[in-house]
Motif scaffolding. Sequence first.
Motif, PDB file in Angstrom:
ATOM      1  N   THR A 102       0.832  -1.199   0.000  1.00 33.42           N
ATOM      2  CA  THR A 102       0.000   0.000   0.000  1.00 33.42           C
ATOM      3  C   THR A 102       0.868   1.251   0.000  1.00 33.42           C
ATOM      4  N   LEU A 103       0.247   2.376  -0.322  1.00 34.97           N
ATOM      5  CA  LEU A 103       0.972   3.645  -0.275  1.00 34.97           C
ATOM      6  C   LEU A 103       1.289   4.036   1.163  1.00 34.97           C
ATOM      7  N   ALA A 104       0.421   3.673   2.082  1.00 39.60           N
ATOM      8  CA  ALA A 104       0.706   3.962   3.494  1.00 39.60           C
ATOM      9  C   ALA A 104       1.970   3.245   3.946  1.00 39.60           C
ATOM     10  N   GLU A 105       2.153   2.008   3.527  1.00 43.57           N
ATOM     11  CA  GLU A 105       3.372   1.273   3.863  1.00 43.57           C
ATOM     12  C   GLU A 105       4.590   1.915   3.200  1.00 43.57           C
ATOM     13  N   CYS A 106       4.443   2.357   1.955  1.00 39.87           N
ATOM     14  CA  CYS A 106       5.539   3.068   1.288  1.00 39.87           C
ATOM     15  C   CYS A 106       5.928   4.309   2.078  1.00 39.87           C
ATOM     16  N   ASP A 107       4.926   5.049   2.525  1.00 39.82           N
ATOM     17  CA  ASP A 107       5.194   6.272   3.288  1.00 39.82           C
ATOM     18  C   ASP A 107       5.902   5.971   4.607  1.00 39.82           C
ATOM     19  N   ASP A 108       5.525   4.864   5.252  1.00 39.45           N
ATOM     20  CA  ASP A 108       6.199   4.469   6.494  1.00 39.45           C
ATOM     21  C   ASP A 108       7.681   4.205   6.243  1.00 39.45           C
ATOM     22  N   ILE A 109       7.979   3.525   5.149  1.00 41.23           N
ATOM     23  CA  ILE A 109       9.372   3.204   4.810  1.00 41.23           C
ATOM     24  C   ILE A 109      10.150   4.472   4.507  1.00 41.23           C
ATOM     25  N   MET A 110       9.580   5.344   3.687  1.00 39.69           N
ATOM     26  CA  MET A 110      10.260   6.583   3.316  1.00 39.69           C
ATOM     27  C   MET A 110      10.462   7.485   4.529  1.00 39.69           C
ATOM     28  N   SER A 111       9.463   7.538   5.398  1.00 38.88           N
ATOM     29  CA  SER A 111       9.570   8.364   6.601  1.00 38.88           C
ATOM     30  C   SER A 111      10.658   7.844   7.532  1.00 38.88           C
ATOM     31  N   ALA A 112      10.719   6.525   7.707  1.00 36.73           N
ATOM     32  CA  ALA A 112      11.706   5.945   8.623  1.00 36.73           C
ATOM     33  C   ALA A 112      13.124   6.152   8.113  1.00 36.73           C
ATOM     34  N   THR A 113      13.344   5.941   6.830  1.00 32.56           N
ATOM     35  CA  THR A 113      14.699   6.111   6.289  1.00 32.56           C
ATOM     36  C   THR A 113      15.124   7.570   6.313  1.00 32.56           C
ATOM     37  N   ALA A 114      14.183   8.487   6.043  1.00 28.78           N
ATOM     38  CA  ALA A 114      14.519   9.913   6.096  1.00 28.78           C
ATOM     39  C   ALA A 114      14.782  10.355   7.532  1.00 28.78           C
ATOM     40  N   ARG A 115      13.951   9.890   8.436  1.00 31.58           N
ATOM     41  CA  ARG A 115      14.068  10.301   9.849  1.00 31.58           C
ATOM     42  C   ARG A 115      15.394   9.861  10.457  1.00 31.58           C
ATOM     43  N   HIS A 116      15.868   8.695  10.048  1.00 28.17           N
ATOM     44  CA  HIS A 116      17.100   8.162  10.640  1.00 28.17           C
ATOM     45  C   HIS A 116      18.328   8.395   9.750  1.00 28.17           C
ATOM     46  N   GLY A 117      18.145   9.141   8.672  1.00 24.28           N
ATOM     47  CA  GLY A 117      19.274   9.557   7.855  1.00 24.28           C
ATOM     48  C   GLY A 117      19.981   8.434   7.123  1.00 24.28           C
ATOM     49  N   VAL A 118      19.233   7.415   6.699  1.00 22.03           N
ATOM     50  CA  VAL A 118      19.849   6.308   5.972  1.00 22.03           C
ATOM     51  C   VAL A 118      19.372   6.303   4.518  1.00 22.03           C
ATOM     52  N   ILE A 119      20.147   5.663   3.682  1.00 20.46           N
ATOM     53  CA  ILE A 119      19.859   5.598   2.253  1.00 20.46           C
ATOM     54  C   ILE A 119      18.779   4.557   1.976  1.00 20.46           C
ATOM     55  N   LEU A 120      17.884   4.885   1.052  1.00 21.98           N
ATOM     56  CA  LEU A 120      16.890   3.938   0.563  1.00 21.98           C
ATOM     57  C   LEU A 120      17.008   3.861  -0.956  1.00 21.98           C
ATOM     58  N   GLN A 121      17.353   2.689  -1.460  1.00 24.01           N
ATOM     59  CA  GLN A 121      17.430   2.481  -2.905  1.00 24.01           C
ATOM     60  C   GLN A 121      16.491   1.357  -3.304  1.00 24.01           C
ATOM     61  N   MET A 122      15.718   1.574  -4.367  1.00 24.74           N
ATOM     62  CA  MET A 122      14.816   0.563  -4.882  1.00 24.74           C
ATOM     63  C   MET A 122      15.515  -0.306  -5.925  1.00 24.74           C
ATOM     64  N   GLY A 123      15.074  -1.570  -5.997  1.00 23.79           N
ATOM     65  CA  GLY A 123      15.703  -2.523  -6.896  1.00 23.79           C
ATOM     66  C   GLY A 123      15.122  -2.539  -8.294  1.00 23.79           C
ATOM     67  N   PHE A 124      15.095  -1.389  -8.958  1.00 23.89           N
ATOM     68  CA  PHE A 124      14.681  -1.331 -10.364  1.00 23.89           C
ATOM     69  C   PHE A 124      15.930  -1.450 -11.229  1.00 23.89           C
ATOM     70  N   MET A 125      16.354  -2.692 -11.476  1.00 21.64           N
ATOM     71  CA  MET A 125      17.655  -2.928 -12.109  1.00 21.64           C
ATOM     72  C   MET A 125      17.710  -2.467 -13.560  1.00 21.64           C
ATOM     73  N   ARG A 126      16.543  -2.285 -14.207  1.00 23.82           N
ATOM     74  CA  ARG A 126      16.582  -1.867 -15.608  1.00 23.82           C
ATOM     75  C   ARG A 126      17.237  -0.504 -15.768  1.00 23.82           C
ATOM     76  N   ARG A 127      17.135   0.318 -14.761  1.00 18.03           N
ATOM     77  CA  ARG A 127      17.753   1.640 -14.858  1.00 18.03           C
ATOM     78  C   ARG A 127      19.276   1.557 -14.898  1.00 18.03           C
ATOM     79  N   PHE A 128      19.820   0.400 -14.509  1.00 17.58           N
ATOM     80  CA  PHE A 128      21.266   0.203 -14.506  1.00 17.58           C
ATOM     81  C   PHE A 128      21.734  -0.705 -15.646  1.00 17.58           C
TER      82      PHE A 128
END
Length: 346
Positions: A102-128
């Motif tokens: 859900t989008l709420a779960e996405c927001d929880d993940i983004m909020s937690a990584t931003a709040r604790h100053g850690v990197i969040l990278q998604m595994g969309f390998m086609r971009r690489f």
Amino acid sequence: MANVRICMIGAGRVGKLHSGTLRRHVPGGELVALVDPFQKVLDETGDQFEIDRRFSSLEQALEAVDFDAVVITTPTPTHRDLAVLAAEQGKHVFLEKPMALTLAECDDIMSATARHGVILQMGFMRRFDPDFAAAWERIQAGEIGEVMIIKSLTHGPGLPPPWATDLKTSNGNLAEVNSHDLDTARWLSASTPLRMYVEVANFKGAERGVTSDHYYDNMFATVKFESGAMASISGVCPCDYGYDSRVEIVGKKGIMQIGELKGESIVVGIDRDQGLVTPIFRRWPDRFRWGYIRELEHFVDCVHAERRPIVTGEDGRWAVAMVLAGTRSFLEERPVYLQEVITSNG
């Protein structure tokens, strides 16, 4: 420079792939622990890649091993809790798609990584992937002009795991298989999705023992973007003939194609009845080998340099939003505006 110490969460197919990649191709990343609740899978992958520190939960690994980052490859319903826990413990997060249910779960993940100053990278390998990355650069340079139409397909062999066939525990193949197409279309169009219409069909489920409600093995989606660009996305899983991923982009000035059906530049002549034979890709790790390598290299480099990855939680959230709009579309048999699912927060 010290290695980035990584805990692999999930010892299944994707966990094996990323473990092998880290062991063989990413010297700056050190695989120090492996987590999986299933002992047989845990030991099999641990033995294969010589990972001695093995745990049935992330909590156990956090107590026993010092590491800098996690790579999460577990089923989608587990992503939110694992990513949030890792972030709360100051661990950088590489998260396989789809980002969450859900989008709420996405927001929880983004909020937690931003709040604790850690990197969040998604595994969309086609971009690489070298071909996709080169195409993006040439589109940005204006080679084919303004993007008008994108046609993307992903047809994959093999039946999805049971949890992924049920919309109660997964968002179906639109999420588990075609998230890559959704992200690719949004990325290459450089625009925000406006509305979607999706049709689905189930041709092989009954004969293969799948009884989940709303299961589908064929999917066709159309997407309208705010720029005016349009996309069509075709998904077939299982398709049986091999792994097939191709994209066509039509611009005002020309056309660009990424990928082809054959997997190797080899042609074999055996006899005049069989004719000429050329192999195709058997599995997704074969087609996107360099994409998988380069995305983990990028993650390790970003951790070292403390910089933002090129594929972020925002990209993962948009893909989930498109999946939710597409699912609502085929369930309600109508086009769905992205704003409908964004407003309801998934």
